[in-house]
Scaffold this motif. Structure first.
Motif, PDB file in Angstrom:
ATOM      1  N   GLY A  75       0.817  -1.219   0.000  1.00 34.37           N
ATOM      2  CA  GLY A  75       0.000   0.000   0.000  1.00 34.37           C
ATOM      3  C   GLY A  75       0.845   1.261   0.000  1.00 34.37           C
ATOM      4  O   GLY A  75       0.572   2.215  -0.752  1.00 34.37           O
ATOM      5  N   ILE A  76       1.874   1.310   0.833  1.00 36.78           N
ATOM      6  CA  ILE A  76       2.749   2.488   0.884  1.00 36.78           C
ATOM      7  C   ILE A  76       3.491   2.653  -0.434  1.00 36.78           C
ATOM      8  O   ILE A  76       3.627   3.776  -0.954  1.00 36.78           O
ATOM      9  CB  ILE A  76       3.736   2.379   2.072  1.00 36.78           C
ATOM     10  CG1 ILE A  76       2.978   2.539   3.382  1.00 36.78           C
ATOM     11  CG2 ILE A  76       4.853   3.398   1.964  1.00 36.78           C
ATOM     12  CD1 ILE A  76       3.787   2.199   4.615  1.00 36.78           C
ATOM     13  N   SER A  77       3.937   1.548  -1.012  1.00 40.36           N
ATOM     14  CA  SER A  77       4.637   1.619  -2.298  1.00 40.36           C
ATOM     15  C   SER A  77       3.701   2.105  -3.402  1.00 40.36           C
ATOM     16  O   SER A  77       4.113   2.899  -4.262  1.00 40.36           O
ATOM     17  CB  SER A  77       5.203   0.256  -2.666  1.00 40.36           C
ATOM     18  OG  SER A  77       6.129  -0.160  -1.700  1.00 40.36           O
ATOM     19  N   ALA A  78       2.462   1.641  -3.402  1.00 41.45           N
ATOM     20  CA  ALA A  78       1.498   2.099  -4.399  1.00 41.45           C
ATOM     21  C   ALA A  78       1.247   3.593  -4.246  1.00 41.45           C
ATOM     22  O   ALA A  78       1.163   4.332  -5.244  1.00 41.45           O
ATOM     23  CB  ALA A  78       0.195   1.320  -4.275  1.00 41.45           C
ATOM     24  N   LEU A  79       1.160   4.062  -3.008  1.00 36.90           N
ATOM     25  CA  LEU A  79       0.958   5.491  -2.764  1.00 36.90           C
ATOM     26  C   LEU A  79       2.154   6.305  -3.240  1.00 36.90           C
ATOM     27  O   LEU A  79       1.990   7.338  -3.908  1.00 36.90           O
ATOM     28  CB  LEU A  79       0.712   5.727  -1.273  1.00 36.90           C
ATOM     29  CG  LEU A  79       0.425   7.160  -0.853  1.00 36.90           C
ATOM     30  CD1 LEU A  79      -0.895   7.620  -1.450  1.00 36.90           C
ATOM     31  CD2 LEU A  79       0.392   7.263   0.664  1.00 36.90           C
ATOM     32  N   VAL A  80       3.361   5.850  -2.932  1.00 41.32           N
ATOM     33  CA  VAL A  80       4.572   6.574  -3.342  1.00 41.32           C
ATOM     34  C   VAL A  80       4.706   6.572  -4.860  1.00 41.32           C
ATOM     35  O   VAL A  80       5.110   7.579  -5.445  1.00 41.32           O
ATOM     36  CB  VAL A  80       5.812   5.951  -2.657  1.00 41.32           C
ATOM     37  CG1 VAL A  80       7.095   6.462  -3.257  1.00 41.32           C
ATOM     38  CG2 VAL A  80       5.781   6.222  -1.165  1.00 41.32           C
ATOM     39  N   LEU A  81       4.355   5.478  -5.523  1.00 35.88           N
ATOM     40  CA  LEU A  81       4.412   5.436  -6.985  1.00 35.88           C
ATOM     41  C   LEU A  81       3.325   6.290  -7.628  1.00 35.88           C
ATOM     42  O   LEU A  81       3.489   6.766  -8.751  1.00 35.88           O
ATOM     43  CB  LEU A  81       4.295   3.997  -7.471  1.00 35.88           C
ATOM     44  CG  LEU A  81       5.539   3.128  -7.307  1.00 35.88           C
ATOM     45  CD1 LEU A  81       5.214   1.677  -7.595  1.00 35.88           C
ATOM     46  CD2 LEU A  81       6.648   3.603  -8.217  1.00 35.88           C
ATOM     47  N   ALA A  82       2.207   6.476  -6.928  1.00 37.58           N
ATOM     48  CA  ALA A  82       1.104   7.266  -7.490  1.00 37.58           C
ATOM     49  C   ALA A  82       1.342   8.771  -7.359  1.00 37.58           C
ATOM     50  O   ALA A  82       0.793   9.553  -8.146  1.00 37.58           O
ATOM     51  CB  ALA A  82      -0.209   6.891  -6.816  1.00 37.58           C
ATOM     52  N   LEU A  83       2.140   9.199  -6.382  1.00 40.07           N
ATOM     53  CA  LEU A  83       2.368  10.634  -6.182  1.00 40.07           C
ATOM     54  C   LEU A  83       2.929  11.342  -7.415  1.00 40.07           C
ATOM     55  O   LEU A  83       2.409  12.393  -7.812  1.00 40.07           O
ATOM     56  CB  LEU A  83       3.264  10.866  -4.964  1.00 40.07           C
ATOM     57  CG  LEU A  83       2.593  10.679  -3.613  1.00 40.07           C
ATOM     58  CD1 LEU A  83       3.603  10.852  -2.485  1.00 40.07           C
ATOM     59  CD2 LEU A  83       1.432  11.637  -3.438  1.00 40.07           C
ATOM     60  N   PRO A  84       3.965  10.842  -8.078  1.00 43.97           N
ATOM     61  CA  PRO A  84       4.450  11.537  -9.277  1.00 43.97           C
ATOM     62  C   PRO A  84       3.446  11.523 -10.430  1.00 43.97           C
ATOM     63  O   PRO A  84       3.480  12.406 -11.295  1.00 43.97           O
ATOM     64  CB  PRO A  84       5.710  10.767  -9.666  1.00 43.97           C
ATOM     65  CG  PRO A  84       6.078   9.948  -8.505  1.00 43.97           C
ATOM     66  CD  PRO A  84       4.844   9.751  -7.704  1.00 43.97           C
ATOM     67  N   LEU A  85       2.572  10.532 -10.432  1.00 48.06           N
ATOM     68  CA  LEU A  85       1.589  10.441 -11.508  1.00 48.06           C
ATOM     69  C   LEU A  85       0.492  11.495 -11.379  1.00 48.06           C
ATOM     70  O   LEU A  85      -0.208  11.787 -12.348  1.00 48.06           O
ATOM     71  CB  LEU A  85       0.976   9.043 -11.540  1.00 48.06           C
ATOM     72  CG  LEU A  85       1.936   7.892 -11.850  1.00 48.06           C
ATOM     73  CD1 LEU A  85       1.206   6.566 -11.799  1.00 48.06           C
ATOM     74  CD2 LEU A  85       2.612   8.086 -13.193  1.00 48.06           C
ATOM     75  N   LEU A  86       0.332  12.065 -10.178  1.00 45.78           N
ATOM     76  CA  LEU A  86      -0.693  13.100  -9.991  1.00 45.78           C
ATOM     77  C   LEU A  86      -0.400  14.334 -10.838  1.00 45.78           C
ATOM     78  O   LEU A  86      -1.327  15.012 -11.293  1.00 45.78           O
ATOM     79  CB  LEU A  86      -0.790  13.487  -8.516  1.00 45.78           C
ATOM     80  CG  LEU A  86      -1.373  12.433  -7.579  1.00 45.78           C
ATOM     81  CD1 LEU A  86      -1.334  12.929  -6.142  1.00 45.78           C
ATOM     82  CD2 LEU A  86      -2.780  12.073  -7.989  1.00 45.78           C
ATOM     83  N   GLY A  87       0.859  14.620 -11.067  1.00 46.00           N
ATOM     84  CA  GLY A  87       1.240  15.795 -11.856  1.00 46.00           C
ATOM     85  C   GLY A  87       0.924  15.652 -13.331  1.00 46.00           C
ATOM     86  O   GLY A  87       0.861  16.657 -14.047  1.00 46.00           O
ATOM     87  N   VAL A  88       0.759  14.445 -13.799  1.00 39.61           N
ATOM     88  CA  VAL A  88       0.498  14.239 -15.228  1.00 39.61           C
ATOM     89  C   VAL A  88      -0.909  13.698 -15.478  1.00 39.61           C
ATOM     90  O   VAL A  88      -1.189  13.174 -16.559  1.00 39.61           O
ATOM     91  CB  VAL A  88       1.559  13.296 -15.849  1.00 39.61           C
ATOM     92  CG1 VAL A  88       2.908  13.959 -15.879  1.00 39.61           C
ATOM     93  CG2 VAL A  88       1.614  11.964 -15.146  1.00 39.61           C
ATOM     94  N   LEU A  89      -1.794  13.852 -14.486  1.00 36.42           N
ATOM     95  CA  LEU A  89      -3.181  13.414 -14.665  1.00 36.42           C
ATOM     96  C   LEU A  89      -3.828  14.197 -15.807  1.00 36.42           C
ATOM     97  O   LEU A  89      -3.674  15.404 -15.925  1.00 36.42           O
ATOM     98  CB  LEU A  89      -3.989  13.642 -13.388  1.00 36.42           C
ATOM     99  CG  LEU A  89      -4.040  12.491 -12.400  1.00 36.42           C
ATOM    100  CD1 LEU A  89      -4.810  12.903 -11.156  1.00 36.42           C
ATOM    101  CD2 LEU A  89      -4.633  11.250 -12.988  1.00 36.42           C
ATOM    102  N   GLY A  90      -4.547  13.504 -16.646  1.00 34.22           N
ATOM    103  CA  GLY A  90      -5.249  14.149 -17.750  1.00 34.22           C
ATOM    104  C   GLY A  90      -4.384  14.384 -18.973  1.00 34.22           C
ATOM    105  O   GLY A  90      -4.842  14.990 -19.935  1.00 34.22           O
TER     106      GLY A  90
END
Length: 178
Positions: free
Chosen positions: A49-64
């Motif tokens: 879960g923590i790894s998924a959260l850490v991997l998802a953080l950089p992806l928030l900047g490129v949403l859309g």
């Protein structure tokens, strides 16, 4: 500690304990050694879960944006690789074990290895020497059994303190049966 003694039969009228047996009652000591599993199922879920959260953080900047679809497979692959490595490590640690059977007539050790055939050793306990190399070697508290023309390492996956405790208990059991 990942050490489990089973002693049968118990001498009548004795208090249950590790070595409460008469010397001539056909005592059989069985010892199972297993590596300590430091991470249980809850820890596994937390790490993923923590790894998924850490991997998802950089992806928030490129949403859309179309860049998200280029980065998403790599993030998913990294998360899958972590899951696979932790699962495989846990399965191999559970498969690794050493079983020791000690009677007045024989001592035998069976080591079950993951992805390899089991190793077997036996000797007469009267002629077996138990050695503990405390300091000066490559491994602290290196525990070996010597007999029948071979030297066998015992409890290689145990901590130095656990090997010292195993040495004390096993030497007591050997003295008791001699």
């Amino acid at each position: 500690m990942p050490m489990y003694w089973t002693i049968t039969p118990q001498a009548p009228g004795t208090v249950p304990g590790a070595f409460a047996l008469a010397a001539n009652d056909g005592a059989e000591y069985r010892l199972s050694l297993m590596p300590h599993l430091s991470m249980g199922p809850d820890g596994f879920v937390r790490i993923i879960g923590i790894s998924a959260l850490v991997l998802a953080l950089p992806l928030l900047g490129v949403l859309g944006t179309p860049v998200l679809w280029g980065l998403l497979p790599f993030a998913g692959l990294a998360l899958w690789a972590l899951w696979y490595a932790l699962s495989r490590n846990s399965a191999e640690r559970r498969a690794l074990r050493e079983d020791l059977c000690l009677t007045k007539e024989r001592i035998e050790i069976t080591r079950t290895n993951p992805r390899k055939p089991a190793q077997h050793w036996e000797a007469n306990p009267y002629w077996v020497r138990l050695n503990l190399a405390e300091k000066g070697g490559v491994i602290e508290n290196y525990l070996t059994l010597e007999g029948n023309g071979r030297v066998v390492e015992l409890g290689s996956f145990l901590s130095p303190e656990e090997r010292a405790e195993l040495y004390a208990e096993l030497s007591h059991a050997l003295r008791h049966l001699r």
